[in-house]
Write a protein that holds these residues in place. Structure first.
Motif, PDB file in Angstrom:
ATOM      1  N   GLN A 182      -1.075   1.724  -7.806  1.00 29.60           N
ATOM      2  CA  GLN A 182      -1.167   3.041  -7.177  1.00 29.60           C
ATOM      3  C   GLN A 182      -0.047   3.957  -7.660  1.00 29.60           C
ATOM      4  N   GLN A 219       0.861  -1.179   0.000  1.00 30.36           N
ATOM      5  CA  GLN A 219       0.000   0.000   0.000  1.00 30.36           C
ATOM      6  C   GLN A 219       0.897   1.229   0.000  1.00 30.36           C
ATOM      7  N   LYS A 240      -0.845  -4.000  -5.575  1.00 29.11           N
ATOM      8  CA  LYS A 240      -1.524  -2.719  -5.326  1.00 29.11           C
ATOM      9  C   LYS A 240      -0.564  -1.548  -5.450  1.00 29.11           C
ATOM     10  N   ARG A 241       0.621  -1.687  -4.892  1.00 34.38           N
ATOM     11  CA  ARG A 241       1.557  -0.564  -4.923  1.00 34.38           C
ATOM     12  C   ARG A 241       2.005  -0.238  -6.340  1.00 34.38           C
TER      13      ARG A 241
END
Length: 224
Positions: free
Chosen positions: A57, A21, A53-54
Motif C-alpha cells: 500500500q 493496514q 500489506k502495508r
C-alpha cells in the motif's frame, strides 16, 4: 555508484485488530513522498518491496505521487518483512496486553517491545513463529548483497523499521541496543539513503522526511 532509498511504510493501524493496514494518514504521507520525488525528477531503476500489506500500500501511494505510469517491475523479498511485535512481547510478558489506544498504553507497549527485541536479538528468547535474529538479519543482508551485485542507478526499497534498522546496523557495525534505538525512532514514510557499488554500501542519510518539511507537513509526522 548507485543510491538505495530505504523507505519505512506510512502510518499503519496501531491499536486496531489488523495493524498491517495503512491508515488514511499513512497513505497521504507516502503520496506526498512520491510527489516530492516527482518535483525533483527522480526516477527509479529498480524497486524492491516487502510482502506485507502495508508495504504494498505504501509503494502504491508513492507511485501515485510520482505520477509514473510504470515503475520497474516490483521485486518482492521476504527478507524485507517485519518481525512479529506481538510474538516478541509475548516472549517476555505473559500478562494481559491492551492494545495501545492512548499515550500511557502506547508507552507500556513500546517498553515491552523494547524488552522483547533485546531478548530476541541477544538469543535469550525464541518468539513463537519467528526466525532467530541471526536469520532475520541474514534476510536483509541478502537483499543488500543483491542490490550491490545486481542493481545500478536509483533503487527504491520499501520495508519496515526492523529490517531498515538492521541494514543500518550492519553497515555501522552497531550494537543490538543501538539498532533497537534506530528501529524505534524511524518515522513513518521516512527515507534513509545508502550509496552503493559492487563492493560496499555506505550511509548517506537517516530517517529524513523532506516531503513533510512544511508547516502543514509537520503535523503529518508520526512514528507508530
Amino acid at each position: 555508484m548507485g543510491t538505495l532509498y530505504l523507505v519505512r511504510h506510512g502510518q499503519a493501524s496501531l491499536g486496531a485488530s489488523d495493524y498491517d493496514q495503512l491508515s488514511p494518514l499513512g497513505e497521504q504521507q507516502c503520496r506526498l513522498l512520491g510527489e516530492y520525488w516527482r518535483s525533483r525528477g527522480l526516477r527509479f531503476d529498480a524497486v524492491l518491496c516487502g510482502g506485507m500489506k502495508r508495504h504494498a500500500q505504501s509503494l502504491a501511494a508513492i507511485a501515485e505521487g510520482l505520477g509514473q505510469a510504470e515503475l520497474p517491475a516490483v521485486q518482492r523479498r521476504p527478507g524485507l518483512n517485519e518481525y512479529d511485535s506481538e510474538a516478541l512481547i509475548r516472549s517476555v510478558f505473559s500478562g494481559p496486553l491492551d492494545r495501545p489506544r492512548d499515550a500511557e498504553s502506547a508507552r507500556q507497549y513500546f517498553r515491552l517491545l523494547r524488552a522483547g527485541l533485546r531478548a530476541w536479538m541477544s538469543g535469550q528468547t525464541e518468539p513463537e513463529g519467528m526466525p532467530s535474529y541471526a536469520e532475520f538479519s541474514a534476510g536483509i543482508a541478502a537483499v543488500l548483497t543483491e542490490v550491490r551485485e545486481q542493481c545500478e542507478g536509483q533503487v527504491l526499497l520499501v520495508s519496515s523499521g526492523g529490517p531498515i534498522s538492521s541494514a543500518i546496523g550492519q553497515l555501522l557495525q552497531a550494537s543490538c541496543e543501538a539498532v533497537i534505538d534506530l528501529n524505534l525512532r524511524i518515522r513513518n514514510s521516512a527515507v534513509s539513503e545508502f550509496s552503493f557499488g559492487p563492493k560496499r554500501h555506505a550511509m548517506l542519510t537517516f530517517n529524513t522526511v523532506p516531503h513533510l518539511d512544511s508547516p502543514q507537513g509537520q503535523a503529518l509526522i508520526t512514528s507508530a
